[in-house]
Write an enzyme that holds these catalytic residues in place. Structure first.
Site, PDB file in Angstrom:
ATOM      1  N   LYS A 139       0.865  -1.184   0.000  1.00 30.00           N
ATOM      2  CA  LYS A 139       0.000   0.000   0.000  1.00 30.00           C
ATOM      3  C   LYS A 139       0.903   1.237   0.000  1.00 30.00           C
ATOM      4  O   LYS A 139       1.478   1.603   1.028  1.00 30.00           O
ATOM      5  CB  LYS A 139      -0.900  -0.040   1.241  1.00 30.00           C
ATOM      6  CG  LYS A 139      -2.063   0.935   1.206  1.00 30.00           C
ATOM      7  CD  LYS A 139      -1.612   2.271   1.642  1.00 30.00           C
ATOM      8  CE  LYS A 139      -2.665   3.319   1.687  1.00 30.00           C
ATOM      9  NZ  LYS A 139      -2.053   4.617   2.029  1.00 30.00           N
TER      10      LYS A 139
ATOM     11  N   GLU B  59       8.776   0.777  11.473  1.00 24.82           N
ATOM     12  CA  GLU B  59       9.873   1.733  11.340  1.00 24.82           C
ATOM     13  C   GLU B  59       9.222   3.108  11.442  1.00 24.82           C
ATOM     14  O   GLU B  59       8.510   3.533  10.531  1.00 24.82           O
ATOM     15  CB  GLU B  59      10.585   1.508  10.004  1.00 24.82           C
ATOM     16  CG  GLU B  59      12.008   2.020  10.020  1.00 24.82           C
ATOM     17  CD  GLU B  59      12.092   3.457   9.589  1.00 24.82           C
ATOM     18  OE1 GLU B  59      11.948   4.319  10.477  1.00 24.82           O
ATOM     19  OE2 GLU B  59      12.261   3.718   8.400  1.00 24.82           O
TER      20      GLU B  59
ATOM     21  N   CYS C 179      12.915  10.160   8.445  1.00 19.77           N
ATOM     22  CA  CYS C 179      12.658   9.753   9.825  1.00 19.77           C
ATOM     23  C   CYS C 179      13.923   9.779  10.666  1.00 19.77           C
ATOM     24  O   CYS C 179      13.875   9.986  11.858  1.00 19.77           O
ATOM     25  CB  CYS C 179      12.017   8.378   9.858  1.00 19.77           C
ATOM     26  SG  CYS C 179      12.841   7.220   8.772  1.00 19.77           S
TER      27      CYS C 179
ATOM     28  N   GLU D 104       8.848  15.320  16.352  1.00 21.51           N
ATOM     29  CA  GLU D 104       9.397  15.171  15.010  1.00 21.51           C
ATOM     30  C   GLU D 104       8.715  16.191  14.098  1.00 21.51           C
ATOM     31  O   GLU D 104       7.492  16.187  13.955  1.00 21.51           O
ATOM     32  CB  GLU D 104       9.135  13.752  14.512  1.00 21.51           C
ATOM     33  CG  GLU D 104       9.740  13.494  13.155  1.00 21.51           C
ATOM     34  CD  GLU D 104       9.534  12.070  12.686  1.00 21.51           C
ATOM     35  OE1 GLU D 104       8.426  11.536  12.855  1.00 21.51           O
ATOM     36  OE2 GLU D 104      10.491  11.487  12.141  1.00 21.51           O
TER      37      GLU D 104
END
Lengths: 487, 283
Positions: free
Chosen positions: A193, A267, A301, A398
Site C-alpha cells: 500500500k 519503522e 525519519c 518530530e
C-alpha cells in the site's frame, strides 16, 4: 537577529536553471490497482489525484482501493503464495529479483523523474540516491533468496506467508524496495500500500514486475488512503504487517494486531541527535549537518534534527552553518541545481508551520534562509533554531521538515544524556576525530543507527531501524530477512 | 523432650538487591499444592512496581557496562548457588507444583542447566547476532546486538521455577535488567532463586522479582513507559489485552509459543536491538 537577516558572502553567484524534462515520466492520466499481475480498469474504482507538490497540478489520478479491493488483493497474494511462490525455488526467486533490479536500472531516469514530480524531492536526490538504492536493494536481496539457510535463523527458515506492507511518502520507490525485496527473497507474497500522496513510482514498479515476468499475484499494489491501510492491517488473511510511517500510526497498528497471530515490524519516527565535538573537522561538520537535516527537505525519519554542539565551538559552528544555509538553492525540484525541493503536501507544510511557530513562542531564536520561494506549490525555507531547550516542542517532536534545533553541551556525558533524552531512538550522528571517544559515545547512544563523521548514509547491506518508540525490526542486511521469516 | 520447632521463612520481594516487604504492607496467603498453608507472601503494589523499574533502569547500565565475560561468570555463579541449594529448590518446587520428588529434582536440574546454557551465551550473542556489513563506500560498518533496556516479565503461572528461569535468564543474559512478576499461586521457588542473585555478584536491580496479584500488576507493567519490552507468557487470557496496552509505548512483546524449540533464539532476539555504526575510513 530576525527572519531573513542572513547575508550570503557568496551572494553574487547564481546558476542558470538546468531542468530535467517532465515528459520522460510518460505518466498515464489514470491508474487502476495492480492485482494478480494486471492493472484493473481505472474507471472501476473511485479515483483520487496525485499532485505535483511543486506546482499543485494533478499528475495523474489513481484508484482508491476499498476494503473489497484489499480483500481481492489479499486473496491474490494468498493464491500466488500457495500455488506458485512457495513452490518456486530460492534460486528461481533470486533470478526474478535480479531481473527486477536490472529493470529498475534500465528505467532509472524515468523513475527518477516520476519520483521527483510526485514527491517534490530534488531530481539530484531521486537520480543519485532513491533510484540507485532501490535497484541495489533488489540486487542485494536477490542473492539471499537461495542462501537463507546461511542467514543465521536456523537450517531451514520458512517464509511467513502473505505480507501487508504500508509505506510512507518520503522515499516512495526506495521504501517499496526495502519492503518488497526481502519479503520476496524470503518467499512471501505481498500486498503493498503506497502512500496516499506518492503512489506513482510504485505503479511504474508494477509495470516492471510485468516486464520481469514475476508470477501473477506475487506482488499486488493497492493505492489509497488511510482507510485502505487500515483494511490491510485488519485483514485476517494477512500474516505479517510491515509499516513505515509515524509513531502515532505505528502505535495504532501495533494495538490492532496485538491480539492476532500477525507478525509486525515498525519503522517509525525519530528526532536524531547530531553530536559535534570540538575537535571535529569543521568543514565536514557543516556539510554533515546540512545533509543531516536538509536532505529530502528534512522529510527523513532519521534526520539529524537536533544539533548538539560542544559549547566551545558552538558560536563558530552556528555562524558557519547559517552562512551555508543561506546558500542552499531552494525551488524547482526538476532543476538539477536544486538542493531543497518542495514540501510533499499542504498538510505536511501546515504541520511544519505549526511546530516552528511553537519554536518561536517557546523562546528559541529563529533563523530562516532569505531564499526566494516559488509562488505556487508547497515550500518552506530552510530554518535553524538556536537557543533551544530540551523541553521545547521543537526539541522533542518530530517536525519532518527542513527545520534544525540547535542545543549545546559541555561534556561527552552530557551529550549522551541529551541525545538519549527522547522517546525516539532511530539515528544519531557523532563528529569527532578521536575514534575512542566516538566509539564510547556510540556505545551509549540509544539508537538503531549511528553515523560517525557522516550522516544519512544508506546501504542494502546495512540494517536500518529504531529502538524505543522509533519502532522494532530491521530493514537491510542479513537482519532484514528476520522480518520476513517464520523464526 | 519436645521436637525442635522449625524456623519459618518470611518471603519478601527482591528489589534493587534488597528484600523489602511491599510498601503497601500487604501480604497474601500462599498454599502448597496439597492446600496446606505455606506462607504469607508480600503482595506488591503498583508503587513497588514503579520502584523496581527505577532500580532496574539504573542497574541495566551497570550490567551492560560489565564485560560479556563478566556477565557470563555472574550468571554461571547464579547456577552454582542454585546447585548448592538444590535440595531447598526441589522442596519448594515439590510443594508449589505438587510434583513427586523425582520429578521436582528433574525440573530443578533442568532450570539450573538452563542458567548454565545462558551463561555461555553472554559473550557469543554479539558474534552470532552481529556482524560487519560490506557497504558500498569508504566506511567501516558493523551491527551489534544491544539490550533493549528494562524488560517486564510475567512469569508462567504453572511452572514455578523452570518457567521463571526461561522467562528471566534470556533477557538478563543479553544485558537487560528485568522486573518479573512471579507466579501468583506458586511464587516461592522464584523468590528463593532470585535471593541467590545477591550472592552471585549481580549488580542490585538486574533481577527484581515481585510477588502479588497478577491481575493487579500486569496492566501497570504493560503500560509503564520506562519498560522497553514485555514477556507476557504467564499472563494467560489477559495476554492480548496487555499486548494492546504495550503498544502505547511501542514495547517489544514476547510470548512463548507451544511449539518453541528450546534452541531457538527468538526470545533473545526479541529483547535486543541491532545497533549499526557507520565509521568513515580515510587517511
Amino acid at each position: 537577529m530576525t527572519d531573513h537577516s542572513l547575508t550570503s558572502e557568496l551572494g553574487g553567484l547564481s546558476y542558470d536553471p538546468a531542468p530535467e524534462s517532465a515528459s520522460i515520466a510518460r505518466l498515464q492520466p489514470s491508474y487502476g490497482l495492480f492485482l494478480d499481475g494486471e492493472f484493473t480498469a481505472p474507471e472501476s474504482h473511485e479515483q483520487f489525484a496525485s499532485l505535483n507538490p511543486a506546482t499543485e497540478e494533478t499528475l495523474a489520478t489513481v484508484a482508491l482501493a476499498s476494503s473489497a479491493d484489499v480483500d481481492t488483493a489479499v486473496a491474490c497474494a494468498r493464491r500466488a503464495y500457495t500455488k506458485v511462490w512457495s513452490k518456486t525455488t530460492g534460486a528461481e526467486r533470486a533470478k526474478y529479483l535480479f531481473r527486477i533490479a536490472r529493470l529498475i536500472q534500465e528505467r532509472s531516469r524515468e523513475l527518477a523523474v516520476v519520483e521527483t514530480l510526485d514527491n517534490g524531492k530534488p531530481i539530484r536526490e531521486s537520480r543519485d540516491v532513491d533510484i540507485p538504492l532501490a535497484a541495489a536493494h533488489f540486487f542485494y536481496y536477490a542473492g539471499w533468496a537461495d542462501k537463507l539457510e546461511h542467514a543465521g535463523f536456523g537450517a531451514s527458515p520458512r517464509p511467513i506467508g502473505v505480507a501487508g506492507q504500508i509505506i510512507p511518502w518520503n522515499f516512495p520507490l526506495l521504501m517499496a524496495a526495502w519492503k518488497l525485496a526481502p519479503a520476496l527473497a524470503a518467499g512471501n507474497t505481498c500486498v503493498l500500500k503506497p502512500a496516499e500522496t506518492t503512489p506513482l513510482s510504485a505503479l511504474i514498479l508494477a509495470e516492471i514486475f510485468q516486464q520481469a515476468g514475476l508470477p501473477d499475484g506475487v506482488v499486488n499494489i493497492v493505492t489509497g488512503d488511510g482507510t485502505t491501510g487500515a483494511a490491510l492491517v485488519d485483514h485476517p488473511g494477512v500474516d505479517k504487517i510491515a509499516f513505515t510511517g509515524s509513531t502515532e500510526v505505528g502505535r495504532l497498528i501495533q494495538e490492532r494486531v496485538a491480539a492476532t497471530p500477525k507478525r509486525l515490524t515498525l519503522e517509525l519516527g525519530g528526532k536524531g541527535a547530531n553530536i559535534v565535538f570540538e575537535d571535529a573537522p569543521i568543514d565536514e561538520v557543516i556539510e554533515g549537518i546540512i545533509d543531516g537535516i536538509f536532505f529530502n527537505q528534512g522529510h527523513v525519519c532519521c534526520a539529524g534534527s537536533r544539533l548538539l554542539v560542544q559549547e566551545s565551538v558552538a558560536d563558530e559552528v552556528l555562524r558557519r552553518l547559517l552562512r551555508r544555509v543561506d546558500q542552499l538553492r531552494v525551488g524547482d525540484p526538476m532543476d538539477k541545481n536544486t538542493d531543497v525541493g518542495a514540501i510533499n503536501s499542504a498538510a505536511q507544510l501546515e504541520r511544519i508551520r505549526e511546530l516552528t511557530t511553537w519554536g518561536e513562542e517557546e523562546g528559541a531564536t529563529r533563523y530562516t534562509s532569505a531564499c526566494e520561494l516559488p509562488d505556487r506549490g508547497y515550500w518552506f525555507a530552510p530554518t535553524v533554531f538556536a537557543d533551544v531547550a530540551q523541553s521545547h516542542r521543537i526539541a522533542r517532536d518530530e517536525i519532518f521538515g527542513p527545520v534544525l534545533s540547535v542545543l549545546t553541551f559541555r561534556t561527552p556525558e552530557e551529550a549522551v544524556a541529551k541525545a538519549n533524552n527522547s522517546k525516539y531512538g532511530l539515528a544519531c550522528g557523532v563528529w569527532s576525530e578521536k575514534g575512542s571517544r566516538t566509539l564510547w559515545v556510540a556505545q551509549r547512544l540509544r539508537a538503531g543507527v549511528i553515523w560517525a563523521n557522516t550522516y544519512n548514509k544508506f546501504d542494502p547491506t546495512s540494517p536500518f531501524g529504531g529502538v524505543r518508540e522509533s519502532g522494532f525490526g530491521r530493514e537491510g542486511g542479513r537482519h532484514g530477512l528476520e522480518a520476513y521469516l517464520d523464526v | 523432650m519436645s521436637e525442635r520447632l522449625d524456623v519459618k521463612k518470611t518471603y519478601k520481594l527482591v528489589v534493587n538487591g534488597a528484600f523489602p516487604r511491599s510498601e503497601s504492607g500487604r501480604s497474601y496467603q500462599v498454599v502448597a499444592a496439597d492446600g496446606k498453608f505455606l506462607a504469607n507472601v508480600a503482595q506488591a503494589s503498583r508503587k513497588d512496581l514503579r520502584e523496581a523499574v527505577v532500580a532496574a533502569r539504573a542497574a541495566q547500565i551497570k550490567w551492560w557496562n560489565a564485560t560479556a565475560y563478566n556477565r557470563g561468570q555472574v550468571l554461571y555463579r547464579w547456577a552454582e548457588m542454585a546447585e548448592s541449594r538444590r535440595e531447598e529448590l526441589v522442596e519448594h518446587v515439590q510443594l508449589a507444583e505438587g510434583l513427586k520428588k523425582k520429578d521436582a529434582q528433574l525440573s530443578v536440574a533442568r532450570a539450573i542447566d538452563r542458567i548454565v546454557w545462558y551463561s555461555g551465551w553472554t559473550d557469543k550473542v554479539t558474534q552470532v547476532l552481529g556482524g560487519a556489513n560490506p557497504v558500498a563506500g569508504p566506511f567501516f560498518n558493523f551491527s551489534l546486538p544491544v539490550p533493549s533496556g528494562v524488560i517486564g516479565v510475567v512469569a508462567p503461572q504453572q511452572s514455578s521455577l523452570e518457567g521463571f528461569v526461561e522467562a528471566v535468564a534470556a533477557p538478563i543474559c543479553v544485558g537487560n535488567a528485568v522486573v518479573a512478576l512471579a507466579s501468583e499461586l506458586r511464587p516461592t521457588p522464584a523468590i528463593v532463586l532470585a535471593e541467590m542473585t545477591a550472592t552471585s555478584d549481580f549488580p542490585g536491580g538486574v533481577l527484581n522479582v515481585l510477588t502479588g496479584f497478577t491481575g493487579e500488576l500486569v496492566a501497570p507493567l504493560a503500560t509503564h513507559e520506562d519498560i522497553d519490552g514485555v514477556d507476557l507468557t504467564g499472563s494467560g487470557e489477559l495476554s492480548d489485552e496487555l499486548a494492546r496496552l504495550a503498544a502505547g509505548s511501542i514495547k517489544r512483546v514476547y510470548r512463548a509459543r507451544a511449539n518453541d524449540d528450546e534452541n531457538s533464539l527468538r526470545q533473545l532476539r526479541t529483547f535486543v536491538e541491532t545497533s549499526t555504526v557507520w565509521h568513515t575510513i580515510g587517511q
